[in-house]
Motif scaffolding. Structure first.
Motif, PDB file in Angstrom:
ATOM      1  N   SER A 112       0.815  -1.213   0.000  1.00  0.00           N
ATOM      2  CA  SER A 112       0.000   0.000   0.000  1.00  0.00           C
ATOM      3  C   SER A 112       0.855   1.272   0.000  1.00  0.00           C
ATOM      4  O   SER A 112       0.388   2.332  -0.395  1.00  0.00           O
ATOM      5  CB  SER A 112      -0.923   0.028   1.212  1.00  0.00           C
ATOM      6  OG  SER A 112      -1.741  -1.113   1.213  1.00  0.00           O
ATOM      7  N   PRO A 144       0.362  -4.276  -6.720  1.00  0.00           N
ATOM      8  CA  PRO A 144       0.033  -2.923  -7.179  1.00  0.00           C
ATOM      9  C   PRO A 144       0.818  -2.551  -8.437  1.00  0.00           C
ATOM     10  O   PRO A 144       1.902  -3.077  -8.668  1.00  0.00           O
ATOM     11  CB  PRO A 144       0.471  -2.058  -5.993  1.00  0.00           C
ATOM     12  CG  PRO A 144       1.599  -2.824  -5.373  1.00  0.00           C
ATOM     13  CD  PRO A 144       1.285  -4.288  -5.576  1.00  0.00           C
ATOM     14  N   SER A 177      -4.917  -0.054  -1.172  1.00  0.00           N
ATOM     15  CA  SER A 177      -4.958  -1.418  -1.704  1.00  0.00           C
ATOM     16  C   SER A 177      -6.378  -1.903  -1.984  1.00  0.00           C
ATOM     17  O   SER A 177      -6.572  -3.031  -2.411  1.00  0.00           O
ATOM     18  CB  SER A 177      -4.294  -2.394  -0.725  1.00  0.00           C
ATOM     19  OG  SER A 177      -2.901  -2.232  -0.752  1.00  0.00           O
TER      20      SER A 177
END
Ligand SMILES: [Zn+2]
Length: 463
Positions: A112, A144, A177
């Motif tokens: 995150s 990510p 996230s």
């Protein structure tokens, strides 16, 4: 006429000479002092070095004396974006502060805090570590900024399947996230389409795991997998927390639940698969679900039934699970860990033979990995017509001497640092342990500066 024809040597792009070629094909072919002819990205001939010299003239020739040629490893479950957690969690553990479950306490909070450039740098670090230990293809779990993973894979020259993490429930997950179900579906589809035409790097769909995905997302991703003909990478039967969650919520084990809602089919790639019941293994076989065994950390979670899965013919590869939990991306170590782990799990039922040998497990990593990647027609063995993903392993280290049998040397006494030269898709990406495709120094300099900021963010997130 035939005499003239025999004197004309075919010109090709790459010729590997004098290696002991271990093919891992159906016939278990081993060509001592052999040669591999590559044209473009394809293996066009395998034979003796002597014969090769009369048949081919190549733009590039590698003298692979004292080396073994093997297929490239396929890391079937890796977290590209967690590379800079390398060594961090063991140091937290050393202070006696490690909390469970790790994915929720540490891994998602770490991801995150990353920026796109961090993921690109993490990709370069991860993929260079893979190449240098003989991995030529990876399956990303889902993280990510997947386009940055793809950009790094493209630049460095590795083969892979990138994926975006999908989390669409709140459940103590940092907002960076999380995404809505609709957004997760839209962005997943766009990602797959964006990377569809790339020759080496494509995107898969991903469902992070049962606890953090809604049923609506599971249905949506399943429908997308059918529409786009694209597999889904997920974590399944990973820890007791997941089994408890599934039984409390649906009164069924995880795999049985997915079967009951029509979300278990041949598009599902299930990482870990540690805590499977007999019925769940049967469901994997019936539905052609593929699996990945991450031996370096799966034995902390349960008793993985790897040999039983192999006997059922389940498409199972091996994987590292990234550098966060066990630090190494060396698939040789994963193979050795799997052999010892299975011996511990299964006991020693025979007097002389172990339940599984290093050679059998190495073959599983290549062949099972290629099946799990849905690439068994293209990689996983050294055979004519397959993609030229070739790893040359040096046999001249002190602890390999005397290297009499190439198969045993490879399976029992080689590790990632013995990898000398790596070819991906017909292109030499590492030679004599030097990465040829790019200079990693600018990335390392940037990371040296950025690392402190990344870790400060992380320490705040887990405080
Ligand atoms: Zn994982």
């Amino acid at each position: 006429m035939s005499q003239v024809a025999s004197q004309v040597r075919q010109s090709i792009s790459l010729l590997i000479l004098n290696a002991d070629v271990v093919c891992f094909d159906d016939a278990d072919r081993v060509e001592r002092r052999g040669a591999i002819a590559v044209d473009g990205n394809t293996i066009i001939w395998i034979g003796s070095a002597e014969e090769a010299a009369t048949l081919y003239t190549a733009e590039q020739t590698i003298d692979a004396s004292s080396m073994i040629a093997m297929p490239g490893f396929i890391d079937c479950h890796v977290h590209t974006a967690q590379q800079f957690l390398h060594g961090k969690l063991p140091s937290v553990r050393r202070k006696g502060e490690l909390r469970a479950p790790m994915w929720q306490r540490y891994l998602i909070p770490f991801e995150s805090g990353l920026e796109p450039e961090d993921v690109y740098a993490s990709g370069l670090a991860a993929y260079s570590a893979m190449i240098s230990s003989g991995t030529t293809c990876f399956l990303e779990a889902g993280g990510p900024f997947p386009d940055e993973m793809g950009r790094a894979a493209n630049d460095i020259g590795i083969r892979g399947r990138i994926a975006m993490a999908t989390v669409d429930v709140e459940d103590d997950i940092p907002p960076q996230s999380r995404m809505t179900t609709a957004e997760a579906l839209r962005r997943s589809e766009e990602l797959v389409l964006r990377w569809k035409e790339h020759p080496r790097v494509n995107a898969w769909l991903s469902l992070r795991q049962l606890m953090v995905n809604t049923e609506e997302l599971r249905f949506g991703i399943r429908d997308l997998s059918h529409a786009l003909d694209t597999p889904i990478h997920t974590h399944l039967a990973e820890g007791t927390y997941e089994v408890d969650f599934s039984i409390r919520k649906w009164n069924m084990r995880s795999t049985e639940y997915l079967e009951s809602i029509g979300c278990l089919d041949h598009y599902v790639h299930a990482a870990h698969s540690v805590l499977l019941s007999l019925n769940e293994m049967d469901l994997y076989a019936k539905r052609n679900v593929s699996a990945c065994h991450c031996s370096l950390n799966n034995y902390t979670m349960g008793r993985p039934r790897v040999l039983e899965m192999m006997r059922r013919g389940i498409a199972m590869g091996l994987g590292t699970d990234g550098a966060a939990t066990r630090t190494s991306l060396d698939m040789f170590q994963v193979v050795h860990g799997a052999v010892l782990g299975q011996q511990a799990v299964n006991g020693t039922p025979y007097h002389v033979d172990p339940p599984v040998t290093c050679e059998q497990m190495l073959k599983q990593a290549f062949r099972g990995g290629a099946r799990a990647a849905r690439l068994e027609r293209e990689i996983g063995t050294l055979e004519v017509g397959k993609k030229a993903d070739i790893v040359l392993v040096s046999t001249s280290d002190y602890d390999q001497f005397p290297a009499l049998d190439p198969v045993i040397t490879l399976a029992e006494s080689s590790v990632g640092r013995d990898v000398h030269t790596v070819v991906v898709d017909g292109r030499i990406v590492m030679q004599n342990r030097k990465l040829l495709t790019m200079d990693l120094e600018p990335m390392r300099e940037r990371v040296a500066v950025q690392y402190k900021t990344i870790m400060e963010r992380f320490d705040r997130a887990i405080a």
